[in-house]
Design an enzyme around this catalytic site. Structure first.
Site, mmCIF file in Angstrom:
data_model
loop_
_atom_site.group_PDB
_atom_site.id
_atom_site.type_symbol
_atom_site.label_atom_id
_atom_site.label_comp_id
_atom_site.label_asym_id
_atom_site.label_seq_id
_atom_site.Cartn_x
_atom_site.Cartn_y
_atom_site.Cartn_z
ATOM 1 N N PRO A 245 134.945 45.154 96.344
ATOM 2 C CA PRO A 245 134.948 45.735 97.700
ATOM 3 C C PRO A 245 134.373 47.147 97.801
ATOM 4 C CG PRO A 245 137.135 45.881 96.751
ATOM 5 C CD PRO A 245 136.293 45.145 95.746
ATOM 6 N N CYS A 246 133.074 47.278 97.589
ATOM 7 C CA CYS A 246 132.445 48.590 97.751
ATOM 8 C C CYS A 246 132.479 49.048 99.203
ATOM 9 C CB CYS A 246 131.018 48.581 97.207
ATOM 10 S SG CYS A 246 129.943 47.311 97.893
ATOM 11 N N HIS A 247 132.741 48.125 100.138
ATOM 12 C CA HIS A 247 132.839 48.516 101.553
ATOM 13 C C HIS A 247 134.060 49.384 101.816
ATOM 14 C CE1 HIS A 247 135.134 44.712 101.143
ATOM 15 N NE2 HIS A 247 135.961 45.266 102.026
#
Length: 283
Positions: A245-247
Site C-alpha cells: 500500500p504505497c498509497h
C-alpha cells in the site's frame, strides 16, 4: 466498455474535481455536472461505488482529512507498525505476506526460465493487470489499455515467458478488493528488488488499513532516519499496486504527494479505505 468500467471513469473524473476544489466544498449539483449526470443518478452511482454519499466522501479525501488523520496517528503509528506488525487493525495480521526476494545473480541466472501468468481484472479503481510466477504474485498495476499494460510488465521482466492465465495466486490477491482484510488467507508475493527496496516494501505492509504514514516515518521504521528521499524512490518502484500500500504514504505536510498511477487514484483509494473503515466501525 462495460457499465462498471464506464462508471468508475466518471467517478475518477468527479474525484479529480473534488480534489482540486475541496476548499469550496462543491455541491452535489456541481460535481454531477462535471460528469454529465443528473444529481440523482450521480448520487446513486457514486454511493454504490463508495458506500457513502459524495458529500461525505469529499470529507474523507480532503487535505483536512489527511492532516487530521496523520496528526491523530503520528504518535502511535510507528509503535503499532514496528512492535505489533499487521495487528494494527482487527486481525490484519491474517494478511501476512511472505516475501521471497531474488538477488541480482539469481534473477540473471533464472530470468530466462521465469514463467509469468497474467490476467486483467476490474476493481473499484478501474482495470488492472496482475502477474504471478509459481512462487506468488509478482506484479499488479492499474492500466485501462490492455496492450500498454502488458508491454509495461514485459519491460519490467524482459526475459520472462508470458501466458494469459488467471491462477489461484491472482484470485487470492484480487479478493482484497471485495472482502474484509481480516478474512483473507495468506497472500504470497514473489518480489525482485534490492535489499533496501524489499525492506521499504515490507514496511509499507505494516501500515494499517485506512491509516496514513509519511516518507520520514517509513525511513524511521527501517532504521534509516535520514533516508526519506531514498525511501520515496523505493516506493516509486513498488511493483504491486494496492496490495503493497504505497498509497498510504503522504508528505509530512499532509499533502497527498505523488503516486505511480496518478494522484486522483491515490485520493480515491484513501477515501475508499476511510469509508470502508468508517462503515465497519458503525456496524
Amino acid at each position: 466498455m462495460d457499465e462498471k468500467q464506464s462508471n468508475y471513469q466518471r467517478i475518477e473524473k468527479a474525484i479529480d474535481y473534488i480534489h482540486k476544489n475541496f476548499k469550496q466544498q462543491p455541491s452535489l449539483e456541481d460535481i454531477a455536472a462535471t460528469v454529465n449526470l443528473s444529481p440523482f443518478h450521480f448520487q446513486r452511482v457514486f454511493t454504490e461505488w463508495a458506500g457513502v454519499s459524495p458529500k461525505k466522501f469529499t470529507q474523507y479525501i480532503s487535505i483536512g482529512y489527511s492532516k487530521s488523520l496523520l496528526k491523530k496517528q503520528n504518535a502511535t503509528l510507528l509503535d503499532t507498525a514496528y512492535d505489533t506488525g499487521l495487528s494494527g487493525t482487527s486481525r490484519l495480521h491474517d494478511l501476512f505476506v511472505q516475501i521471497e526476494g531474488m538477488t541480482p545473480g539469481e534473477y540473471k541466472n533464472g530470468a530466462n526460465t521465469l514463467n509469468i501468468n497474467y490476467s486483467f481484472a476490474m476493481t473499484p479503481f478501474g482495470q488492472l493487470i496482475i502477474g504471478s510466477t509459481p512462487k506468488g504474485v509478482c506484479y499488479m498495476a492499474f492500466e485501462q489499455n490492455k496492450q500498454r499494460a502488458l508491454t509495461t510488465m514485459q519491460q519490467r521482466f524482459p526475459h520472462a515467458t508470458y501466458e494469459e492465465n488467471h491462477d489461484a495466486y491472482q484470485q487470492q490477491a484480487l479478493s482484497i478488493f471485495d472482502k474484509d482484510w481480516s478474512q483473507l488467507d495468506r497472500i504470497k508475493l514473489h518480489l525482485s528488488g534490492t535489499p533496501f527496496q524489499l525492506k521499504v516494501w515490507e514496511s509499507l505492509l505494516k501500515i494499517p488499513f485506512a491509516q496514513l504514514s509519511t516518507y520520514g516515518d517509513i525511513a524511521q521504521s527501517i532504521g534509516k532516519p535520514k533516508s526519506a528521499r531514498a525511501v520515496g524512490t523505493a516506493i516509486g518502484k513498488n511493483p504491486i499496486a494496492f496490495l503493497i500500500p504505497c498509497h498510504r504514504v503522504i508528505q509530512n505536510t499532509g499533502h497527498i504527494g505523488g503516486y505511480m498511477w496518478g494522484t486522483t487514484k491515490k485520493s480515491a483509494i484513501i477515501g475508499w479505505e476511510a469509508a470502508k473503515q468508517d462503515n465497519k466501525a458503525q456496524n
